[in-house]
Design an enzyme around this catalytic site. Structure first.
Site, PDB file in Angstrom:
ATOM      1  CG  ASP A  72      -1.594   1.196   1.541  1.00 59.62           C
ATOM      2  OD1 ASP A  72      -2.406   1.548   0.687  1.00 59.62           O
ATOM      3  OD2 ASP A  72      -1.372   1.816   2.593  1.00 59.62           O
ATOM      4  CG  ASP A 104      -1.568   2.366   6.407  1.00 59.22           C
ATOM      5  OD1 ASP A 104      -1.791   2.053   5.227  1.00 59.22           O
ATOM      6  OD2 ASP A 104      -1.805   3.492   6.863  1.00 59.22           O
ATOM      7  CG  ASP A 138      -4.429  -1.115   3.322  1.00 54.15           C
ATOM      8  OD1 ASP A 138      -4.822  -0.980   2.150  1.00 54.15           O
ATOM      9  OD2 ASP A 138      -3.700  -0.304   3.902  1.00 54.15           O
TER      10      ASP A 138
END
Ligand code: ADP
Ligand code: MG
Length: 634
Positions: free
Chosen positions: A332, A526, A530
């Protein structure tokens, strides 16, 4: 050494002393001079044997009467009693000394094993000794110590120098240095002052701090870590399960083989009965699987311990196993590779719109979101936020936020959000994340914000490539331009931009598909959005410091200090652990098989002494090797 171990050591030493004396008498032929010398010798060696081995005999008996006979106690009992029983065969060499010695060495090995296992466990639990006992709060005008569980969110607590921070919070006043090493393995103290976040479990070193708590005790970092570590041993690695299943099948097979040798080789092959029995006994002694049964879980345990010492929480040994095989990592962007604290680069308001007004609407709409973007917008807003004016907040994951501010519908977010609401947006030439703002369907303008790369992000990607991770992919909901700039700066192999949270899942799924039968795929993230991706990947890695609870919950591995460079470190630890496990399996089985083959009656080179080495010696070496897992190399 604990009491039980000391007692065992005493027994071993007494038995050893007697054994040495009798062995000396035996070698010098003193027993042969006595009437019934062989029987005197028999009884003599029986004494140290019983002193040192009576508990093994008792456990074997307990196993038989409880219908679970096939363990190493039974193997040792049959083998040693068998060695003594060889005295009944006049053509056999007497083996009483070996019988006693095997038991003696077996117990030395056991003692060492329990010592090593205890030491490994202790060094891990010591490290996990981060639970705070109390919190200082002012109650009725007096500073008192209360159970951290009693503190409410938002209450102010006092941390004195030398105390452990009991709950997560924000410093209200004071300045100090925090020792974070128990959580992150970082030995340089962190300076904190007013406004800084403090994490429970750290030790306050120099100054007094007043901290406003941001989480209840059960949601604080300390509690979460302890919970994770306690549950870690439940998720066993495949290798570990394999070994315990292996031991269950293997012992009866070996006992069967030994019986077969003892019966078949004298009857069909014409070897002497005593020789055949001796071979069978050697078989039994050497076949003991304890080297593996003990060293394999110990290795994983050590690996998890080593990882947590550097601030990497691994939720089970199975994840170490998978991590060691990772060759593709998807990241990410925001909060994972970048710090997630955005600065405002520019405010482009439409003609006739006041910039301050634009910012004020933006900050109010974002006030209830805990997305890093929202928090940055709020904290860069100079005015005060009047929460009474805000209503009807809806978060559109991966797009933005919609809220009623002063009874006007405010939209703030990316192109997709605006398109969905039918608001036309202009293009912005600046590189950065663009937050478009619309009021009741009218476009007000946009705020350009930019994020900072984490200090170690470049080095993290480089270290992963060096560690043999072939493919690093960045998955982001941000604009193409930003994604490209970040990917180039980091040296990331590939990027996908403007993804919705569900697109990230799909991307990881397609990575998983194209990887069928090859290396494993990890995802690092995080945010709340996600969490589904973290669960879908072979291994999910979450940022533990600023990561959302949902992400930490969904992940298999948590990086306490949010540093992406820790991923390469985790992979190194995982690979080392697996390497040591494999070494032990190969080494133990190879030595045992060789000794067993040499023990077959037609070869007959193995001796009982060699068999003892094959059992105890191999166990000790395997354990010593396994203990290397605990050592961390940075
Ligand atoms: P990333 O994949 O980089 O972690 P997200 O999926 O969380 O990013 O968000 C993707 C995009 O959605 C952001 O770049 C931003 O444009 C928009 N966005 C998400 N949440 C918000 C918010 N609270 N306010 C404004 N924009 C947002
Ligand atoms: Mg994110």
């Amino acid at each position: 050494m604990n009491k039980k171990q000391k007692k065992k050591l005493r027994r071993i030493l007494i038995a050893l002393a007697l054994f040495v004396v009798f062995e000396a008498l035996s070698i010098t032929g003193v027993f042969d001079l006595l009437p019934y010398g062989i029987w005197v010798e028999f009884v003599a060696f029986l004494i140290p044997y019983l002193i040192v081995g009576h508990d093994v005999l008792a456990r074997a008996w307990h196993g038989i009467t409880h219908r679970q006979p096939f363990d190493e106690n039974l193997l040792m009992t049959i083998a040693t009693i068998g060695a003594f029983a060889l005295v009944l065969f006049p053509d056999a060499e007497p083996h009483m000394a070996e019988g006693a010695a095997v038991m003696l060495f077996y117990q030395v090995g056991e003692l060492f094993e329990s010592y090593a296992v205890g030491k490994t466990r202790k060094s891990i639990t010591d490290m996990m000794d981060i639970a705070p006992e109390y919190a200082n709060v002012v109650r009725d005008g007096e500073l008192v110590q209360v159970d951290p569980g009693e503190i409410a969110v938002g209450e102010e607590i006092v941390c004195k120098p030398g105390e452990r921070v009991p709950l997560d919070g924000i410093v209200v006043s004071g300045r100090s240095q925090l020792d974070t090493s128990a959580l992150t393995g970082e030995s340089v103290p962190r300076v904190v002052e007013e406004g800084a976040h403090v994490t429970s479990g750290c030790v306050n070193m120099t100054g007094m701090l007043v901290v406003r708590t941001t989480a209840a005790f059960e949601n604080s970092t300390v509690s979460r870590i302890l919970e994770l570590v306690e549950n870690a041993s439940e998720k066993k690695a495949r290798t570990e399960n394999f070994i315990s299943r292996f031991a269950r099948v293997y012992t009866p097979i070996v006992v069967g083989l030994a019986v077969l040798i003892a019966v078949v080789s004298p009857l069909l092959l014409g070897h002497s009965v005593s020789k055949s029995i001796e071979s069978a006994l050697i078989f039994l002694v050497v076949s003991c699987p304890c080297a593996l049964v003990i060293s394999v879980p110990l290795s994983f345990f050590g690996g998890i311990g080593a990882a947590s010492r550097t601030g990497i929480l691994v939720k089970g040994s199975s994840y170490l196993e998978t991590l060691a095989a990772v060759d593709t990592i998807a990241f990410d962007k925001t909060g994972t590779l970048t710090s997630g604290t955005f600065g405002v680069v520019a405010v482009h308001a439409r003609e006739g719109i006041d910039k301050e007004l634009l910012l004020s609407y933006a900050a109010h709409a974002e006030a209830y979101s805990d997305h890093p973007i929202a928090m940055s917008v709020v904290s860069s807003y100079a005015g005060t936020i009047d929460r009474d004016k805000i209503d009807g907040v809806e978060e559109h994951s991966g797009q933005g936020v919609s809220a009623l501010v002063n009874a006007h519908r405010v939209l703030i977010g990316n192109d997709t959000l605006m398109q969905g609401a039918g608001v036309d947006v202009p293009n912005c030439h600046l590189i950065g994340t663009i937050l478009h703002v619309a009021l009741d369907g009218d476009y007000l303008g946009h705020i350009v914000i930019a994020d900072m790369m984490k200090d170690d992000a470049v080095q993290a990607i480089q270290a992963l490539h060096e560690a043999g991770v072939k493919h690093c992919v960045m998955l982001t909901g941000d604009r193409e331009e930003v994604a490209q700039a970040v990917a180039r700066e980091l040296g990331i192999d590939e990027y996908r931009a403007q993804l919705m949270p569900q697109d990230k899942v799909r991307q990881v799924e397609s990575l998983l598909e194209s990887h069928e039968g090859r290396g494993k795929v990890a995802f690092v993230g995080d945010g709340i959005n996600d969490a589904p991706v973290l669960m879908r990947a072979d291994v999910g890695i979450a940022m533990g410091g600023m990561g959302s609870d949902a992400a930490i919950e969904a992940a298999d591995i948590v990086l306490m200090d949010d540093k992406p460079s820790q991923i390469a470190c985790a992979i190194r630890i995982a690979r080392k652990t697996l390497r040591i496990v494999k070494q032990n399996i190969v080494f133990a089985l190879a030595v045992k098989i060789v000794i067993m083959i040499l023990a077959l009656p037609m070869i007959g080179i193995s001796t009982m002494w060699l068999a003892v080495f094959g059992d105890v010696g191999v166990s000790v070496l395997a354990i010593l090797n396994a203990m290397r897992c605990l050592r961390v190399q940075k």
